[in-house]
Design a protein around this motif. Structure first.
Motif, PDB file in Angstrom:
ATOM      1  N   VAL A   2       6.525   0.065   6.850  1.00  0.00           N
ATOM      2  CA  VAL A   2       7.015   0.675   8.256  1.00  0.00           C
ATOM      3  C   VAL A   2       8.105   1.743   7.984  1.00  0.00           C
ATOM      4  O   VAL A   2       9.205   0.893   7.942  1.00  0.00           O
ATOM      5  N   MET A   3       7.801   2.814   7.515  1.00  0.00           N
ATOM      6  CA  MET A   3       9.440   3.077   7.266  1.00  0.00           C
ATOM      7  C   MET A   3       9.573   4.799   8.728  1.00  0.00           C
ATOM      8  O   MET A   3       8.887   4.889   8.559  1.00  0.00           O
ATOM      9  N   ASP A   4      10.686   4.953   9.483  1.00  0.00           N
ATOM     10  CA  ASP A   4      10.450   4.759  10.326  1.00  0.00           C
ATOM     11  C   ASP A   4      12.175   7.240  10.191  1.00  0.00           C
ATOM     12  O   ASP A   4      12.475   7.103  11.041  1.00  0.00           O
ATOM     13  N   GLY A  24       8.877   2.070  -6.875  1.00  0.00           N
ATOM     14  CA  GLY A  24       8.347   2.326  -7.411  1.00  0.00           C
ATOM     15  C   GLY A  24      10.273   2.450  -8.626  1.00  0.00           C
ATOM     16  O   GLY A  24      11.035   2.820  -8.947  1.00  0.00           O
ATOM     17  N   GLN A  25      11.223   1.627  -7.592  1.00  0.00           N
ATOM     18  CA  GLN A  25      12.341   1.562  -8.282  1.00  0.00           C
ATOM     19  C   GLN A  25      12.758   0.438  -9.095  1.00  0.00           C
ATOM     20  O   GLN A  25      11.694  -0.564  -9.142  1.00  0.00           O
ATOM     21  N   GLU A  26      13.368   0.846  -9.901  1.00  0.00           N
ATOM     22  CA  GLU A  26      13.792  -0.354 -10.595  1.00  0.00           C
ATOM     23  C   GLU A  26      15.007  -1.882  -9.668  1.00  0.00           C
ATOM     24  O   GLU A  26      15.791  -2.089  -8.271  1.00  0.00           O
ATOM     25  N   THR A  74      14.855  -6.768  -2.914  1.00  0.00           N
ATOM     26  CA  THR A  74      15.352  -6.458  -4.316  1.00  0.00           C
ATOM     27  C   THR A  74      15.265  -4.621  -5.207  1.00  0.00           C
ATOM     28  O   THR A  74      15.813  -4.269  -6.297  1.00  0.00           O
ATOM     29  N   VAL A  75      15.396  -3.999  -3.944  1.00  0.00           N
ATOM     30  CA  VAL A  75      15.488  -2.673  -4.166  1.00  0.00           C
ATOM     31  C   VAL A  75      16.046  -2.414  -2.886  1.00  0.00           C
ATOM     32  O   VAL A  75      16.387  -3.007  -1.629  1.00  0.00           O
ATOM     33  N   ASN A  76      17.008  -1.328  -2.689  1.00  0.00           N
ATOM     34  CA  ASN A  76      17.378  -0.195  -1.124  1.00  0.00           C
ATOM     35  C   ASN A  76      16.082  -0.183  -0.837  1.00  0.00           C
ATOM     36  O   ASN A  76      15.749   0.755  -1.336  1.00  0.00           O
ATOM     37  N   ILE A 125       0.803  -1.434  -0.193  1.00  0.00           N
ATOM     38  CA  ILE A 125      -0.323  -0.477  -0.363  1.00  0.00           C
ATOM     39  C   ILE A 125       0.489   1.389  -0.295  1.00  0.00           C
ATOM     40  O   ILE A 125       0.020   2.363  -0.172  1.00  0.00           O
ATOM     41  N   LEU A 126       1.874   0.952  -0.304  1.00  0.00           N
ATOM     42  CA  LEU A 126       2.742   2.269  -0.356  1.00  0.00           C
ATOM     43  C   LEU A 126       3.102   2.800  -1.958  1.00  0.00           C
ATOM     44  O   LEU A 126       2.722   4.431  -1.491  1.00  0.00           O
ATOM     45  N   SER A 127       2.199   2.166  -2.828  1.00  0.00           N
ATOM     46  CA  SER A 127       2.024   2.945  -3.699  1.00  0.00           C
ATOM     47  C   SER A 127       0.292   4.006  -3.892  1.00  0.00           C
ATOM     48  O   SER A 127      -0.236   3.619  -5.146  1.00  0.00           O
TER      49      SER A 127
HETATM   50  C1  DX5 Z   1      10.473  -0.663  -0.751  1.00  0.00           C
HETATM   51  C2  DX5 Z   1       8.954  -1.013   0.023  1.00  0.00           C
HETATM   52  C3  DX5 Z   1       8.624  -2.189  -0.873  1.00  0.00           C
HETATM   53  C4  DX5 Z   1       7.509  -0.617  -1.814  1.00  0.00           C
HETATM   54  C5  DX5 Z   1       7.525  -1.875  -3.195  1.00  0.00           C
HETATM   55  O1  DX5 Z   1      11.068  -0.096   0.407  1.00  0.00           O
HETATM   56  O2  DX5 Z   1       9.150  -2.357   1.543  1.00  0.00           O
HETATM   57  O3  DX5 Z   1       7.737  -2.346  -0.165  1.00  0.00           O
HETATM   58  O4  DX5 Z   1       6.382  -0.794  -1.615  1.00  0.00           O
HETATM   59  O5  DX5 Z   1       7.698  -0.838  -4.426  1.00  0.00           O
HETATM   60  P1  DX5 Z   1       7.517  -1.508  -5.948  1.00  0.00           P
HETATM   61  O6  DX5 Z   1       6.847  -2.746  -6.114  1.00  0.00           O
HETATM   62  O7  DX5 Z   1       6.728  -0.128  -6.219  1.00  0.00           O
HETATM   63  O8  DX5 Z   1       8.823  -1.082  -5.469  1.00  0.00           O
END
Ligand code: DX5
Ligand code: ZN
Length: 226
Positions: A36-38, A153-155, A146-148, A9-11
Motif C-alpha cells: 500500500v503506497m500513498d 523490480g528493483q535491484e 532491501t530496496v528503497n 501482488i504489486l507485480s
Molecule cells: C517495494 C515493495 C515490495 C515489492 C517487491 O516497495 O515493498 O514488496 O513489491 O517487488 P520485487 O520483488 O520485484 O522487488
C-alpha cells in the motif's frame, strides 16, 4: 522449518487482480504481500482498503499488508476491516511507534475472531536496526526492506544482508518468536544468502510474477540448497 514465501501482488496484473490472487492460492505459498503506497511516504500510489476487501474473498491465505504511508495510525482500522491479518507499518512514518504497535495488536482479526491482528514494523535501507531495540519483543514480524520502497523490480541492496544478521541476533538473544521478512529485489540468485543471514519469510514480486512457471519459482525458492 523451511523458508516461507510471500508473493507481492504489486507485480500482478491489476486489471484482473482477483484471478491473480486465485492463481497465488494454488502455489503453496504462506502469505500474500500487499503493498500500500500513498504517493507521500513513497513516490508511487497503489491500492487501498477498498481493493483489499474485494480480493479477500478469493483466498484464505494470510494478508500481509505493508503500509508505505505517512500517518499509518489514521488508517489501520480500515485495513483491518478490509481483512488484513498482518499490518506492517514503517518506523520512519510514525513517531509514536510503540503506541501504534500496541494499538494494532489490540484489534481482533476480522477473518477469525479468535485471533488478534499481527503486527510488523519495517525499515528502509538507510535506517539502522537499532530502532528495534526497544520494540522487537512486541513484534510478530520485522520487515527489512532491501530496496528503497516504491516500486517492484528493483535491484537488491547487498549492504542489507548485515542488517538481517543483526536483527536475527537480537531475536535469538531475547528468545523471541519474531519472524524476519525480507522485501525487495529478492531472487533465486540471492535468496540463499538472504536465508543464511536469517530471513524467515521472503517477499517476492517480480521473481514470482515474471517467472515462466510461478509454481516452479515458488518450489525453487523453497528447495534452495544452503
Ligand atoms: C517495494 C515493495 C515490495 C515489492 C517487491 O516497495 O515493498 O514488496 O513489491 O517487488 P520485487 O520483488 O520485484 O522487488
Ligand atoms: Zn512490500
Amino acid at each position: 522449518m523451511g523458508i516461507k514465501i510471500a508473493p507481492s501482488i504489486l507485480s500482478a496484473n491489476f486489471a484482473k487482480l482477483g484471478e491473480e490472487v486465485k492463481r497465488i492460492n494454488n502455489l503453496g505459498v504462506d502469505y500474500i504481500h500487499i503493498d500500500v503506497m500513498d504517493g507521500n511516504f513513497v513516490p508511487n500510489i497503489t491500492i487501498g482498503p477498498g481493493v483489499i476487501s474485494t480480493i479477500r474473498k478469493y483466498t484464505n491465505l494470510f494478508f500481509d499488508v505493508h503500509l508505505m504511508i505517512k500517518s499509518p495510525g489514521d488508517h489501520i482500522e480500515s485495513f483491518i476491516n478490509a481483512g488484513a491479518d498482518i499490518i506492517t507499518i514503517h518506523a520512519e512514518a510514525e513517531v509514536h511507534l510503540e503506541r501504534l504497535i500496541r494499538k494494532i495488536k489490540s484489534y481482533k482479526n476480522v477473518n477469525d475472531a479468535k485471533k488478534k491482528v499481527q503486527v510488523g514494523v519495517s525499515i528502509v535501507p538507510s535506517t539502522s536496526p537499532g530502532v528495534f531495540e526497544y520494540i522487537i519483543h512486541e513484534l510478530d514480524i520485522v520487515l527489512i526492506m532491501t530496496v528503497n520502497p516504491g516500486f517492484g523490480g528493483q535491484e537488491f541492496i547487498y549492504s542489507q544482508l548485515g542488517k538481517i544478521s543483526v536483527v536475527k541476533k537480537m531475536i535469538r538473544e531475547r528468545g523471541l518468536k519474531t519472524q524476519i521478512s525480507v522485501d525487495g529485489g529478492v531472487s533465486l540468485s540471492n535468496a540463499a544468502d538472504i536465508i543464511k543471514a536469517g530471513a524467515d519469510i521472503l517477499v517476492a514480486g517480480s521473481a514470482i510474477f515474471r517467472a515462466k512457471n510461478m509454481k516452479k519459482a515458488v518450489n525453487d525458492f523453497k528447495n534452495l540448497s544452503l
